[in-house]
Design a protein around this motif. Structure first.
Motif, PDB file in Angstrom:
ATOM      1  N   ASP A  25       0.845  -1.200   0.000  1.00  0.00           N
ATOM      2  CA  ASP A  25       0.000   0.000   0.000  1.00  0.00           C
ATOM      3  C   ASP A  25       0.879   1.248   0.000  1.00  0.00           C
ATOM      4  O   ASP A  25       0.693   2.183   0.779  1.00  0.00           O
ATOM      5  CB  ASP A  25      -0.924  -0.015   1.216  1.00  0.00           C
ATOM      6  N   HIS A  29       1.428   4.011  -1.689  1.00  0.00           N
ATOM      7  CA  HIS A  29       0.969   5.405  -1.759  1.00  0.00           C
ATOM      8  C   HIS A  29       0.423   5.868  -0.399  1.00  0.00           C
ATOM      9  O   HIS A  29       0.752   6.949   0.087  1.00  0.00           O
ATOM     10  CB  HIS A  29      -0.092   5.523  -2.852  1.00  0.00           C
ATOM     11  N   THR A  30      -0.398   5.017   0.215  1.00  0.00           N
ATOM     12  CA  THR A  30      -0.974   5.351   1.520  1.00  0.00           C
ATOM     13  C   THR A  30       0.115   5.511   2.576  1.00  0.00           C
ATOM     14  O   THR A  30       0.069   6.420   3.401  1.00  0.00           O
ATOM     15  CB  THR A  30      -1.946   4.226   1.979  1.00  0.00           C
ATOM     16  N   GLN A  35       1.679   8.766   2.205  1.00  0.00           N
ATOM     17  CA  GLN A  35       0.801   9.833   2.702  1.00  0.00           C
ATOM     18  C   GLN A  35       0.809   9.902   4.226  1.00  0.00           C
ATOM     19  O   GLN A  35       0.830  10.979   4.814  1.00  0.00           O
ATOM     20  CB  GLN A  35      -0.623   9.605   2.193  1.00  0.00           C
ATOM     21  N   SER A  75       1.860  13.221   6.210  1.00  0.00           N
ATOM     22  CA  SER A  75       0.926  13.955   7.056  1.00  0.00           C
ATOM     23  C   SER A  75       1.417  13.987   8.504  1.00  0.00           C
ATOM     24  O   SER A  75       1.177  14.936   9.232  1.00  0.00           O
ATOM     25  CB  SER A  75      -0.491  13.395   6.940  1.00  0.00           C
ATOM     26  N   ASP A 102       1.768  17.455  -3.332  1.00  0.00           N
ATOM     27  CA  ASP A 102       1.067  16.830  -4.462  1.00  0.00           C
ATOM     28  C   ASP A 102       0.654  15.406  -4.122  1.00  0.00           C
ATOM     29  O   ASP A 102      -0.434  14.956  -4.477  1.00  0.00           O
ATOM     30  CB  ASP A 102       1.967  16.817  -5.709  1.00  0.00           C
ATOM     31  N   VAL A 103       1.515  14.713  -3.431  1.00  0.00           N
ATOM     32  CA  VAL A 103       1.192  13.337  -3.048  1.00  0.00           C
ATOM     33  C   VAL A 103       0.089  13.338  -1.990  1.00  0.00           C
ATOM     34  O   VAL A 103      -0.877  12.570  -2.055  1.00  0.00           O
ATOM     35  CB  VAL A 103       2.452  12.606  -2.527  1.00  0.00           C
ATOM     36  N   ARG A 156      -2.185  15.433  -1.651  1.00  0.00           N
ATOM     37  CA  ARG A 156      -3.466  15.815  -2.283  1.00  0.00           C
ATOM     38  C   ARG A 156      -3.859  14.869  -3.409  1.00  0.00           C
ATOM     39  O   ARG A 156      -4.733  15.202  -4.211  1.00  0.00           O
ATOM     40  CB  ARG A 156      -3.333  17.227  -2.846  1.00  0.00           C
ATOM     41  N   ASN A 157      -3.178  13.742  -3.464  1.00  0.00           N
ATOM     42  CA  ASN A 157      -3.491  12.732  -4.491  1.00  0.00           C
ATOM     43  C   ASN A 157      -3.278  13.204  -5.914  1.00  0.00           C
ATOM     44  O   ASN A 157      -3.871  12.675  -6.847  1.00  0.00           O
ATOM     45  CB  ASN A 157      -4.937  12.222  -4.354  1.00  0.00           C
ATOM     46  N   ARG A 158      -2.435  14.197  -6.095  1.00  0.00           N
ATOM     47  CA  ARG A 158      -2.150  14.650  -7.462  1.00  0.00           C
ATOM     48  C   ARG A 158      -0.957  13.888  -8.038  1.00  0.00           C
ATOM     49  O   ARG A 158      -0.689  13.951  -9.217  1.00  0.00           O
ATOM     50  CB  ARG A 158      -1.817  16.137  -7.475  1.00  0.00           C
ATOM     51  N   THR A 176       1.578  10.169  -7.235  1.00  0.00           N
ATOM     52  CA  THR A 176       1.622   8.919  -6.486  1.00  0.00           C
ATOM     53  C   THR A 176       2.932   8.829  -5.706  1.00  0.00           C
ATOM     54  O   THR A 176       4.007   9.074  -6.255  1.00  0.00           O
ATOM     55  CB  THR A 176       1.525   7.716  -7.450  1.00  0.00           C
TER      56      THR A 176
END
Ligand code: ADP
Ligand code: ZN
Length: 732
Positions: free
Chosen positions: A420, A422-423, A426, A430, A507-508, A510-512, A514
């Motif tokens: 997982d 990308h998650t 993130q 964060s 960008d990552v 904000r999901n813009r 990966t």
């Protein structure tokens, strides 16, 4: 090498000169092709045009001046910074049959006199000089009546303060320009920066030099970098992959050097330490053992390597991170100079970065700013997830033309993204935001893994929404992911390592874009082929046998084994199995003089059984042939008797020495007689001996066959021979 640039027009050597150059290359060195830029570099020397040649380590710079020196009138002067390097090159030239010598401080007087005589009578083709020598003595006195052809400056970056190895004495070389204005001058270096090139041109006052610059890609090196967890285990993996071959392991501290060397020895590997804290004698002994192939591994601080010319170092492992990419490039430069597949593994940790910064606290501020930046670059190279070769070349201002190099851990798929990915990225980003972009990687790791340290509690950070988001994942993984995000430029580290999220990072979030994090701890990234794997098991066995022979010859000649033949030559010999000297001569690295000196011995080792086909000695001139034939015969006789004493059957012995059974028997008897009074009792019972004597006397022609028949198979041919020899030695 790919993408090399040649900033001046191509050479237009007359065809005849080219042919002579090729002949020298083949005759003396046994090479049939030029490496990239070599021919142009040699052309510059033959055309007497000054030149500046920039080529990576292992690119073949020495040949660029050695080969043309043989074609020019007079003696070429070579300036080289280290006595060990000079000795090595002189030994190599001698082995190839070229008259070369050196003058340096601390040299025995008789050796010096011999060199000066060679110089005076003009037989010396190359003279190596240390820069100290010219600083101490007027070159005109030093060179006497010698005719100078040209001056070659090896490791020319030593003349520049911009280089990594400035030597004030190198500035003395400029004097040659004034004293011998008619001699052309050629500079060679592996340091590629523009400042260094400029400095070399200026300091040596090069006149409109031909400038040649090779690609710095080393396609035979496999690069990988890993966080240091279970570092020793990873080190063992590498060492096992190259069992019995040479490798260098670099440590940051002396203490670690001893520890790692100890661990390797305990595991049964032949490893020795090398660092400044050791007794000089012990240090020298360890270095010599490594060069002589008596020890396989040197575990060293960076103090080791200067003046080491060993071309068959199959791996360089860093147990800690070097302080800059420039240092790293130099240290891995010692791997695989012969062009065979070799491996570079770097084990790093954030702690190394911290440690270097601690070590460097006493550096003046203006220098430390640069030093820290270099450290950060190094760390980024380790932790980033792109192709290592591309990034390394880019650091030195070169673009790698391909997407996937196929020779680094990132490109060979040794690493895969965590499921997982990308998650996970993130979550980390964060967390950095939640922490107010004011905490370092270790602290952030603790928050993500859900630790409750006093500090965390005190700051009430266990109440953050990101606290424990990655609990259950190993801390070292989380830390490595953070480093990867830093390497990709999604996170930046500020004062005290405080992590902040960059534009790309947002960008990552904000999901813009990966985010990708790789699992790098569990996966092992191994090179596609190691140099040994590319040989079949039989060839490998043969290769080992040839290496043993090379080692013996080297010990006798008092030179390093690679001076006799390089690994490339031995591997090709093992693989191609030349059947005679004619075929052996065609193998890369076998020049005329080496063929004559060692060809027979290597063929012998290669063919325990005789080679099929034509006479192995047809290429050698008659007198030489006779000498060799008799040497071979003597060896075979010795072998035959030895095998016989070991109880081997004569048919088997014949096979092993590659002769007919009758010859083998004859050899055994002759050898026995040569070794002293002939005593046949161990092989012929007394009564049988009497019977044979009688039969020998009775048969009119005295032929073995008649005796054999007369005894109706009661005695072997060998027994009959023995008795006959015995009678002869008694004078009957
Ligand atoms: P550098 O000084 O650039 O580091 P060297 O001159 O020591 O490199 O050469 C590196 C290795 O390449 C040596 O083992 C050398 O014999 C070998 N070599 C040089 N030129 C050739 C060639 N044309 N063909 C095959 N091998 C070569
Ligand atoms: Zn790559």
């Amino acid at each position: 090498m790919q993408g090399q640039t040649d900033t001046t027009e191509r050479s237009t050597l007359p065809g005849e000169t080219r042919a002579r150059l090729r002949a020298v290359l083949s005759d003396v060195w046994g090479y049939s092709t030029f490496r990239p830029l070599q021919e142009q570099a040699m052309a510059a020397v033959l055309e007497r045009r000054d030149s500046l040649v920039v080529m990576p380590t292992g690119g073949g710079k020495s040949l660029c001046f050695q080969a043309p020196a043989l074609l020019r009138e007079g003696t070429a002067i070579v300036i080289s910074p280290l006595i060990s390097l000079m000795r090595d090159q002189v030994a190599q030239l001698w082995q190839a049959g070229v008259r070369a010598g050196s003058l340096h401080s601390g040299q025995p007087t008789d050796e010096r006199r011999a060199v000066q005589e060679g110089l005076a009578v003009g037989t010396l083709k190359l003279l190596y000089l240390s820069p100290e020598r010219i600083a101490l003595e007027d070159p005109r006195t030093l060179l006497g009546r010698a005719r100078l052809s040209f001056v070659a400056v090896d490791e020319a970056h030593c003349i520049s303060m911009w280089g990594h190895d400035f030597r004030p004495e190198y500035r003395q070389i400029a004097r040659f320009r004034e004293l011998f204005p008619e001699a052309d001058m050629h500079a060679y270096t592996a340091t590629a920066t523009p400042e260094v090139s400029r400095d070399i041109r200026r300091q040596l006052a090069l006149q409109r030099p031909v400038e040649l610059r090779g690609s710095f890609d080393r396609p035979n090196l496999f690069y990988s970098a890993k966080p240091r967890q279970s570092g020793i285990r990873r080190l063992f993996e590498v060492v096992r992959r190259h069992a019995g071959q040479s490798g260098i392991v670099y440590c940051i501290t002396r203490k670690e050097t001893d520890k790692v060397a100890g661990a390797l020895r305990k595991e049964g590997f032949k490893a020795v330490p090398y660092h400044a804290g050791m007794e000089p004698d012990e240090r020298r002994a360890n270095q010599e053992a490594f060069v002589a192939d008596s020890e396989d591994i040197v575990v060293a601080t960076v103090a080791f390597g200067m003046g080491i010319n060993k071309p068959d170092v199959r791996y360089v492992v860093h147990m800690g991170m070097p302080k800059s990419i420039e240092n790293y490039q130099q240290e891995i430069g010692r791997a695989g100079r012969d062009g065979l597949p070799s491996e570079c593994l770097l084990l790093y940790s954030l702690a190394d970065l911290m440690m270097w910064k601690r070590i460097m606290t006493d550096v003046p501020p203006e220098q430390s700013a640069i030093a820290w930046k270099k450290l950060d670059r190094m760390y980024e190279w380790c932790s980033q997830t792109g192709c290592r070769r591309t990034r390394l070349l880019r650091h030195f201002g070169e673009e790698y033309p391909r997407q996937n190099c196929g020779m680094c851990d990132q490109c060979t798929g040794g690493h895969t993204p965590v499921p997982d990915s990308h998650t996970v990225a993130q979550k980390i980003l964060s967390c950095a935001v939640r922490l107010g972009e004011s905490h370092n990687a270790v602290y952030t790791t603790n928050i993500l893994s859900g630790a409750k340290t006093a500090e965390i509690r005190g700051a009430e950070h266990h109440k953050l929404s990101t606290w424990g988001l990655l609990s259950g994942r190993p801390k070292e993984c989380i830390l490595d992911w953070i480093e990867q995000l830093r390497g990709q430029g999604l996170l930046a580290a500020g004062e005290g390592g405080a992590l902040s999220v960059t534009e790309k990072g947002w960008d990552v979030l904000r999901n813009r874009a990966t985010g990708v994090v790789m699992d790098r701890l569990r996966t092992a990234a191994a090179p596609p082929t190691s140099s040994l794997e590319s040989l079949s098991p039989t060839d490998r066995e043969t290769f080992e046998r040839l290496r043993q022979l090379r080692k013996q010859i080297a010990a006798r000649e008092k030179v390093p084994p690679y001076v006799i033949f390089g690994d490339v030559t031995l591997r090709d010999t093992a693989r191609l199995r030349p059947r005679d000297l004619h075929e052996f001569r065609r193998i890369k690295g076998v020049g005329r003089r080496k063929l004559e000196a060692y060809g027979a011995a290597f063929l012998e080792a290669l063919w325990r059984d005789p080679p099929p086909g034509p006479d192995a000695l047809r290429e050698i001139p008659r007198t030489e042939r006779e000498r060799r034939t008799s040497e071979r015969r003597a060896d075979k006789k010795r072998l035959a008797l030895e095998l016989f004493r070991q109880g081997e059957l004569t048919a088997e012995i014949a096979k092993q020495i590659g002769r007919a059974v009758s010859t083998a028997e004859q050899y055994i008897v002759e050898q026995l007689r040569e070794e002293g009074p002939l005593d046949i009792a161990p092989w012929v019972p007394e009564d049988l001996a009497a019977a044979i004597e009688e039969a020998l006397g009775a048969t009119r022609d005295g032929r073995l066959r008649s005796v054999f028949d007369a005894l109706e198979g009661g005695a072997t041919y060998l027994q009959i021979r023995l008795v006959k020899a015995c009678m002869k030695s008694r004078g009957e």
